[in-house]
Scaffold this motif. Sequence first.
Motif: not given
Lengths: 229, 100
Positions: A75-76, A214-217, B38-40
Amino acid sequence: MSSPARSATLRDSLGLGLAVGLYGVAFGAAAVGAGLSTWQAVALSALMFTGASQFALVGVLGAGGGAFAAVGSALLLGSRNTLYGVRLAPMLAPRGWLRRAGTAQLVIDESTAMAVAASDRELGRLAFWVTGGSVYICWTAMTLVGALGAGGLGETAQAALDAVVPAAFLALLWPRLRRTATEAGVQRRVALGGAVIALALTPFVPAGLQVVLAVVAVLLAGRPRAVAA
Amino acid sequence: MWTTVLVGSVGCYLLKLAGLSVPAAWVQRPLVTRVVEFVPAALLAALVAVQAATSGRDLVLDGRLVGLAVAALALALRAPFIVVILLAGAAGALVHVLGG
């Protein structure tokens, strides 16, 4: 609208659609390698139909991850299609819920890129439908081919397939990091951050969850430069 | 497994449908577009790392990393996707055959 422009759009869209659709083989093989059945692999291509999310879902499941982490990462990655839709809505202006429902399924990277690059609205619509339609048909069919082909693999072929999956993710990531991409430096920083976070969390969280976390990156991207209101 | 497949598919479809359906002003905010842009990169890089260098909760170095290095080289030389994939697969298989 001139006819040469129309046939050029048709040719480019169809060419891209068929070329991208071929990668469906890699997805079908990866999905079966991750423990999905042939029909589950095909269902993902026909129903989810957004490559990076599909690879993410089977990648997390293949790494022993749970359903939550698998669906979460899919979904992300799928969230960018929402922005594509917003961008395409004025051009496509689908009338009625049925047409809108059908249009929505074809909103992906390739159809958006081709539609946005077209020189006028009519060509943009043509590019969207031909690119989206040809990717859809070819991608789903090639998924079936890849899934059936992966069924009876030996150990060496399995090792090859194991190496294919990270390479596929790298190939999906690469265009975002190229020097010509918008804010390539920031994209690289975020990508490096995502990889480091995921590896650092691997020993401590259930499989697959480190990918979602890891999306917090994206915080490394900083605030938008021009903040309106 | 079917539940995961179907829930993920419906969710991804609704994200697409939302883009065509909601007023643009809801989504086109600087912060939202910034995050989605930037998520991808964050997720794909995380997937590269996890798929190439981990097994369960362990960090593992094997043929997958060799395949990844070959893939990176091929991408830097602007090889098409299918060539990148084939080369990475061949490298992984070779390491396996050589007893890596």
